[in-house]
Design a protein around this motif. Structure first.
Motif, PDB file in Angstrom:
ATOM      1  N   CYS A  30       0.855  -1.191   0.000  1.00 63.98           N
ATOM      2  CA  CYS A  30       0.000   0.000   0.000  1.00 63.98           C
ATOM      3  C   CYS A  30       0.888   1.237   0.000  1.00 63.98           C
ATOM      4  O   CYS A  30       0.666   2.184  -0.764  1.00 63.98           O
ATOM      5  N   LYS A  31       1.901   1.232   0.873  1.00 62.66           N
ATOM      6  CA  LYS A  31       2.836   2.348   0.955  1.00 62.66           C
ATOM      7  C   LYS A  31       3.492   2.578  -0.408  1.00 62.66           C
ATOM      8  O   LYS A  31       3.595   3.716  -0.877  1.00 62.66           O
ATOM      9  N   PRO A  75      -2.778  -3.864  -1.337  1.00 54.66           N
ATOM     10  CA  PRO A  75      -4.080  -3.282  -1.616  1.00 54.66           C
ATOM     11  C   PRO A  75      -4.894  -4.168  -2.565  1.00 54.66           C
ATOM     12  O   PRO A  75      -4.338  -4.901  -3.368  1.00 54.66           O
ATOM     13  N   SER A  76      -6.194  -4.095  -2.430  1.00 59.50           N
ATOM     14  CA  SER A  76      -7.124  -4.698  -3.384  1.00 59.50           C
ATOM     15  C   SER A  76      -8.089  -3.598  -3.778  1.00 59.50           C
ATOM     16  O   SER A  76      -8.652  -2.922  -2.915  1.00 59.50           O
ATOM     17  N   ILE A  77      -8.269  -3.418  -5.066  1.00 57.80           N
ATOM     18  CA  ILE A  77      -9.129  -2.344  -5.563  1.00 57.80           C
ATOM     19  C   ILE A  77     -10.274  -2.961  -6.341  1.00 57.80           C
ATOM     20  O   ILE A  77     -10.063  -3.638  -7.351  1.00 57.80           O
ATOM     21  N   LEU A  78     -11.490  -2.727  -5.850  1.00 58.68           N
ATOM     22  CA  LEU A  78     -12.705  -3.205  -6.515  1.00 58.68           C
ATOM     23  C   LEU A  78     -13.290  -2.061  -7.342  1.00 58.68           C
ATOM     24  O   LEU A  78     -13.532  -0.974  -6.813  1.00 58.68           O
ATOM     25  N   PHE A  79     -13.530  -2.308  -8.616  1.00 58.02           N
ATOM     26  CA  PHE A  79     -14.131  -1.323  -9.507  1.00 58.02           C
ATOM     27  C   PHE A  79     -15.598  -1.709  -9.706  1.00 58.02           C
ATOM     28  O   PHE A  79     -15.885  -2.823 -10.145  1.00 58.02           O
ATOM     29  N   PRO A 138      -5.766  -6.809  -7.713  1.00 57.47           N
ATOM     30  CA  PRO A 138      -5.285  -7.436  -6.476  1.00 57.47           C
ATOM     31  C   PRO A 138      -3.783  -7.236  -6.265  1.00 57.47           C
ATOM     32  O   PRO A 138      -2.972  -7.926  -6.859  1.00 57.47           O
ATOM     33  N   GLY A 139      -3.427  -6.275  -5.472  1.00 61.06           N
ATOM     34  CA  GLY A 139      -2.024  -6.067  -5.164  1.00 61.06           C
ATOM     35  C   GLY A 139      -1.472  -4.781  -5.735  1.00 61.06           C
ATOM     36  O   GLY A 139      -2.186  -3.970  -6.321  1.00 61.06           O
ATOM     37  N   ALA A 140      -0.171  -4.599  -5.536  1.00 64.97           N
ATOM     38  CA  ALA A 140       0.518  -3.398  -5.994  1.00 64.97           C
ATOM     39  C   ALA A 140       1.037  -3.596  -7.409  1.00 64.97           C
ATOM     40  O   ALA A 140       1.600  -4.643  -7.731  1.00 64.97           O
ATOM     41  N   PHE A 141       0.837  -2.595  -8.228  1.00 61.25           N
ATOM     42  CA  PHE A 141       1.308  -2.616  -9.596  1.00 61.25           C
ATOM     43  C   PHE A 141       2.012  -1.306  -9.891  1.00 61.25           C
ATOM     44  O   PHE A 141       1.858  -0.333  -9.175  1.00 61.25           O
ATOM     45  N   GLY A 142       2.750  -1.275 -10.967  1.00 63.17           N
ATOM     46  CA  GLY A 142       3.469  -0.071 -11.360  1.00 63.17           C
ATOM     47  C   GLY A 142       2.536   0.990 -11.911  1.00 63.17           C
ATOM     48  O   GLY A 142       1.343   0.754 -12.131  1.00 63.17           O
TER      49      GLY A 142
END
Length: 192
Positions: free
Chosen positions: A66-67, A123-127, A147-151
């Protein structure tokens, strides 16, 4: 030398002004995140009124990924501006006790909701879509999950893919193919 320092300060000041802060719950807070009562039906209605897409961003205290997302991805003006202009973002704490209401009307704590949705990673981001069928949950209604950190490029491509409703298009270009095409386009632009 003083002019160089002053120019440097003026150049960096907007980046620091837009930087995430840490809330009392230990989560990063971005200027584009919404402080709501966490009633997802109300949040969806408000997002629709504003012409934005609802996003539920699940994070947790001490999450190094997340950071990373906040410091390396969401801090980039192009990404922060795109999210701010097009999305209504509600943050949910994976281990939080704040009461919230899912689309199906069930009222539960944040941690109970994230378990119900089967989310294990942050992090998990739901759209979410603009309309949610009666009885659906945030997890079952989501049009995409990050699901998770991406660039930065992957993140911006995902937000763009959802915002442009490419998941609805009748084509073979799912997100992975869309993202691969965007990578090639960026490489071609950089080579010119």
């Amino acid at each position: 030398m003083k002019r160089l320092f002053a120019a440097l300060v003026l150049t960096l000041l907007p980046a620091f002004a837009m930087a995430a802060t840490i809330g009392d719950d230990g989560l990063h807070k971005e200027p584009w995140m919404r402080d709501t009562f966490k009633d997802l039906n109300e949040d969806l209605a408000e997002a629709n009124e504003m012409g934005k897409r609802l996003v539920v961003m699940v994070e947790q205290r001490g999450c190094i990924y997340c950071k990373q997302m906040h410091e390396e991805v969401f801090s980039q003006p192009e990404i922060a501006d795109y999210i701010s202009e097009n999305f209504f973002v509600v943050q949910v704490n994976l281990h939080g006790d704040t009461e919230m209401t899912d689309f199906d009307g069930e009222t539960l704590s944040e941690k109970q909701a994230t378990r119900k949705w089967g989310l294990l990673f942050t992090p998990s981001i739901l759209f979410l879509p603009e309309e949610v069928e009666e009885g659906a949950t945030a997890q079952s209604a989501a049009v995409a999950l990050m699901p998770g950190a991406f660039g930065p490029d992957t993140t911006l491509d995902m937000f763009t893919w959802v915002n442009e409703k490419r998941y609805e298009l009748d084509s073979d270009e799912d997100f992975q193919r869309y993202h691969a095409r965007r990578i090639q386009e960026r490489q071609s632009e950089a080579a010119e």
